[in-house]
Design an enzyme around this catalytic site. Sequence first.
Site, mmCIF file in Angstrom:
data_model
loop_
_atom_site.group_PDB
_atom_site.id
_atom_site.type_symbol
_atom_site.label_atom_id
_atom_site.label_comp_id
_atom_site.label_asym_id
_atom_site.label_seq_id
_atom_site.Cartn_x
_atom_site.Cartn_y
_atom_site.Cartn_z
ATOM 1 N N ASP A 164 0.828 -1.206 0.000
ATOM 2 C CA ASP A 164 0.000 0.000 0.000
ATOM 3 C C ASP A 164 0.866 1.261 0.000
ATOM 4 O O ASP A 164 1.984 1.254 0.523
ATOM 5 C CB ASP A 164 -0.890 -0.029 1.254
ATOM 6 C CG ASP A 164 -2.071 0.917 1.142
ATOM 7 O OD1 ASP A 164 -2.284 1.488 0.055
ATOM 8 O OD2 ASP A 164 -2.785 1.096 2.146
ATOM 9 N N ASN A 216 1.296 3.385 -2.912
ATOM 10 C CA ASN A 216 1.851 3.803 -4.208
ATOM 11 C C ASN A 216 1.362 5.192 -4.610
ATOM 12 O O ASN A 216 2.128 6.031 -5.098
ATOM 13 C CB ASN A 216 1.430 2.824 -5.311
ATOM 14 C CG ASN A 216 2.017 1.446 -5.112
ATOM 15 O OD1 ASN A 216 2.920 1.261 -4.306
ATOM 16 N ND2 ASN A 216 1.511 0.476 -5.859
ATOM 17 N N ARG A 260 0.199 7.656 -2.704
ATOM 18 C CA ARG A 260 0.781 8.730 -1.875
ATOM 19 C C ARG A 260 2.236 8.977 -2.225
ATOM 20 O O ARG A 260 2.712 10.097 -2.244
ATOM 21 C CB ARG A 260 0.643 8.365 -0.383
ATOM 22 C CG ARG A 260 -0.707 8.760 0.191
ATOM 23 C CD ARG A 260 -0.976 8.057 1.474
ATOM 24 N NE ARG A 260 -1.347 6.661 1.243
ATOM 25 C CZ ARG A 260 -1.428 5.744 2.186
ATOM 26 N NH1 ARG A 260 -1.146 6.064 3.443
ATOM 27 N NH2 ARG A 260 -1.787 4.512 1.898
ATOM 28 N N TRP A 261 2.954 7.927 -2.539
ATOM 29 C CA TRP A 261 4.361 8.058 -2.935
ATOM 30 C C TRP A 261 4.468 8.975 -4.156
ATOM 31 O O TRP A 261 5.310 9.872 -4.211
ATOM 32 C CB TRP A 261 4.938 6.676 -3.251
ATOM 33 C CG TRP A 261 6.390 6.654 -3.592
ATOM 34 C CD1 TRP A 261 7.440 6.449 -2.735
ATOM 35 C CD2 TRP A 261 6.970 6.837 -4.897
ATOM 36 N NE1 TRP A 261 8.631 6.500 -3.423
ATOM 37 C CE2 TRP A 261 8.368 6.734 -4.758
ATOM 38 C CE3 TRP A 261 6.441 7.071 -6.175
ATOM 39 C CZ2 TRP A 261 9.247 6.865 -5.823
ATOM 40 C CZ3 TRP A 261 7.317 7.216 -7.236
ATOM 41 C CH2 TRP A 261 8.700 7.107 -7.060
ATOM 42 N N GLU A 278 -12.180 -4.745 -5.162
ATOM 43 C CA GLU A 278 -12.683 -3.369 -4.946
ATOM 44 C C GLU A 278 -11.907 -2.344 -5.799
ATOM 45 O O GLU A 278 -12.379 -1.228 -6.018
ATOM 46 C CB GLU A 278 -12.561 -2.968 -3.472
ATOM 47 C CG GLU A 278 -13.548 -3.668 -2.531
ATOM 48 C CD GLU A 278 -13.245 -5.147 -2.291
ATOM 49 O OE1 GLU A 278 -12.036 -5.499 -2.240
ATOM 50 O OE2 GLU A 278 -14.180 -5.948 -2.174
ATOM 51 N N ASN A 279 -10.723 -2.724 -6.256
ATOM 52 C CA ASN A 279 -9.908 -1.773 -7.016
ATOM 53 C C ASN A 279 -10.510 -1.395 -8.375
ATOM 54 O O ASN A 279 -10.085 -0.413 -9.002
ATOM 55 C CB ASN A 279 -8.480 -2.310 -7.223
ATOM 56 C CG ASN A 279 -7.638 -2.295 -5.961
ATOM 57 O OD1 ASN A 279 -6.719 -3.093 -5.790
ATOM 58 N ND2 ASN A 279 -7.940 -1.368 -5.045
ATOM 59 N N TRP A 280 -11.530 -2.144 -8.831
ATOM 60 C CA TRP A 280 -12.202 -1.771 -10.089
ATOM 61 C C TRP A 280 -12.862 -0.409 -9.981
ATOM 62 O O TRP A 280 -13.177 0.225 -10.986
ATOM 63 C CB TRP A 280 -13.265 -2.810 -10.463
ATOM 64 C CG TRP A 280 -12.714 -4.164 -10.791
ATOM 65 C CD1 TRP A 280 -12.803 -5.282 -10.027
ATOM 66 C CD2 TRP A 280 -11.989 -4.542 -11.972
ATOM 67 N NE1 TRP A 280 -12.179 -6.336 -10.652
ATOM 68 C CE2 TRP A 280 -11.674 -5.917 -11.846
ATOM 69 C CE3 TRP A 280 -11.560 -3.870 -13.125
ATOM 70 C CZ2 TRP A 280 -10.960 -6.624 -12.816
ATOM 71 C CZ3 TRP A 280 -10.859 -4.574 -14.094
ATOM 72 C CH2 TRP A 280 -10.569 -5.931 -13.937
ATOM 73 N N LEU A 322 -7.444 -4.842 7.022
ATOM 74 C CA LEU A 322 -7.206 -6.011 6.172
ATOM 75 C C LEU A 322 -7.707 -5.835 4.738
ATOM 76 O O LEU A 322 -7.282 -6.563 3.841
ATOM 77 C CB LEU A 322 -7.847 -7.259 6.775
ATOM 78 C CG LEU A 322 -7.074 -7.883 7.935
ATOM 79 C CD1 LEU A 322 -7.791 -9.124 8.452
ATOM 80 C CD2 LEU A 322 -5.661 -8.264 7.503
HETATM 81 C C1 FPP Z 1 -2.137 0.212 -3.241
HETATM 82 O O1 FPP Z 1 -1.611 1.513 -3.232
HETATM 83 C C2 FPP Z 1 -1.553 -0.543 -4.348
HETATM 84 C C3 FPP Z 1 -2.268 -1.126 -5.352
HETATM 85 C C4 FPP Z 1 -3.723 -1.104 -5.441
HETATM 86 C C5 FPP Z 1 -1.584 -1.809 -6.444
HETATM 87 C C6 FPP Z 1 -0.376 -2.560 -6.044
HETATM 88 C C7 FPP Z 1 0.324 -3.038 -7.222
HETATM 89 C C8 FPP Z 1 1.657 -3.073 -7.344
HETATM 90 C C9 FPP Z 1 2.586 -2.660 -6.288
HETATM 91 C C10 FPP Z 1 2.281 -3.590 -8.570
HETATM 92 C C11 FPP Z 1 1.746 -4.941 -8.930
HETATM 93 C C12 FPP Z 1 2.581 -5.593 -9.868
HETATM 94 C C13 FPP Z 1 2.245 -6.704 -10.556
HETATM 95 C C14 FPP Z 1 3.253 -7.371 -11.354
HETATM 96 C C15 FPP Z 1 0.892 -7.269 -10.555
HETATM 97 P P1 FPP Z 1 -2.611 2.740 -3.396
HETATM 98 O O2 FPP Z 1 -2.697 3.051 -4.840
HETATM 99 O O3 FPP Z 1 -3.905 2.424 -2.744
HETATM 100 O O4 FPP Z 1 -1.838 3.849 -2.625
HETATM 101 P P2 FPP Z 1 -2.481 5.059 -1.813
HETATM 102 O O5 FPP Z 1 -3.230 4.436 -0.648
HETATM 103 O O6 FPP Z 1 -1.295 5.835 -1.371
HETATM 104 O O7 FPP Z 1 -3.379 5.804 -2.744
#
Ligand code: FPP
Length: 254
Positions: free
Chosen positions: A34, A36, A38-39, A81-83, A209
């Site tokens: 988790d 990505n 925010r990064w 849920e990510n859809w 979770l």
């Molecule tokens: C959550 O961060 C991350 C995800 C929903 C995607 C994770 C996927 C990867 C790290 C790459 C997967 C690679 C392969 C090969 C399938 P977020 O976007 O919810 O971050 P945030 O909470 O900061 O917005």
Amino acid sequence: MLNKLIKKRKGLDEADEASLLEEKVPDHIAIIMDGNGRWAKQRGMPRVAGHREGMSVIRSIVQAGSRLGVKTMTLYAFSTENWKRPRTEVDFLMRLPERFLSVELPKMMEDNVIVRITGDVHKLPQYTQDAVHRAVHETSGNTGMILNFALNYGSRSEILDAFHAMYEDVEAGVIAKEDVSEALVSDYLMTNGLREPDLLIRTSGEKRLSNFMLWQLAYSEFWFTDVLWPDFTPEHLKEAIEAYQQRQRRYGGV
Ligand code: FPP
């Protein structure tokens, strides 16, 4: 750090140290990757840049886990849920397995890694399915660490599907009502054949979770870190394993 911790114990020769290390390293580590978005935001970049970076750290974590003796690593890559995310972000995420595997598959063959998928793969775009099926097929003869991608995975629907399948099998006489046990439920889950995670890691400071392995994590140790997934390094993995090694798992006993 791990070695330092073990060396603190007296009277162990190197072989003992190695076996201690092996014994206490969690067999199965599950990771909610988790942070990505925010990064990327912190750097004034689009969210997808965070996913790209997040993808690029996977190799080092997989290699470190494998070297330390982890037998299975499950990575939560896309939830049911990510859809709900913006179309462009979903499209980008759907392309990641293809991008990742085109570079990483030869390396995973070298590292003897077995790729496995947990989730409703058939609902993914065809190009995503093709990429993951190829990886599963090509690595099926390997004998090293299992790298299990949770892709289009949601724990409640997994459990519900298991109930439906069990119900149908009872109706068809394949199993009897009395056969339904914890072990049988586990067999009907998508993770059948995998050990339950010993350790769950969630990055980015969130402590929930998010519909991930609700059944399988019943007795797992949890380790949370504020580090955002794209900044997660093998050192952080070791830190999590060290924390795990300090815990006493009692499974409800004393
Ligand atoms: C959550 O961060 C991350 C995800 C929903 C995607 C994770 C996927 C990867 C790290 C790459 C997967 C690679 C392969 C090969 C399938 P977020 O976007 O919810 O971050 P945030 O909470 O900061 O917005």
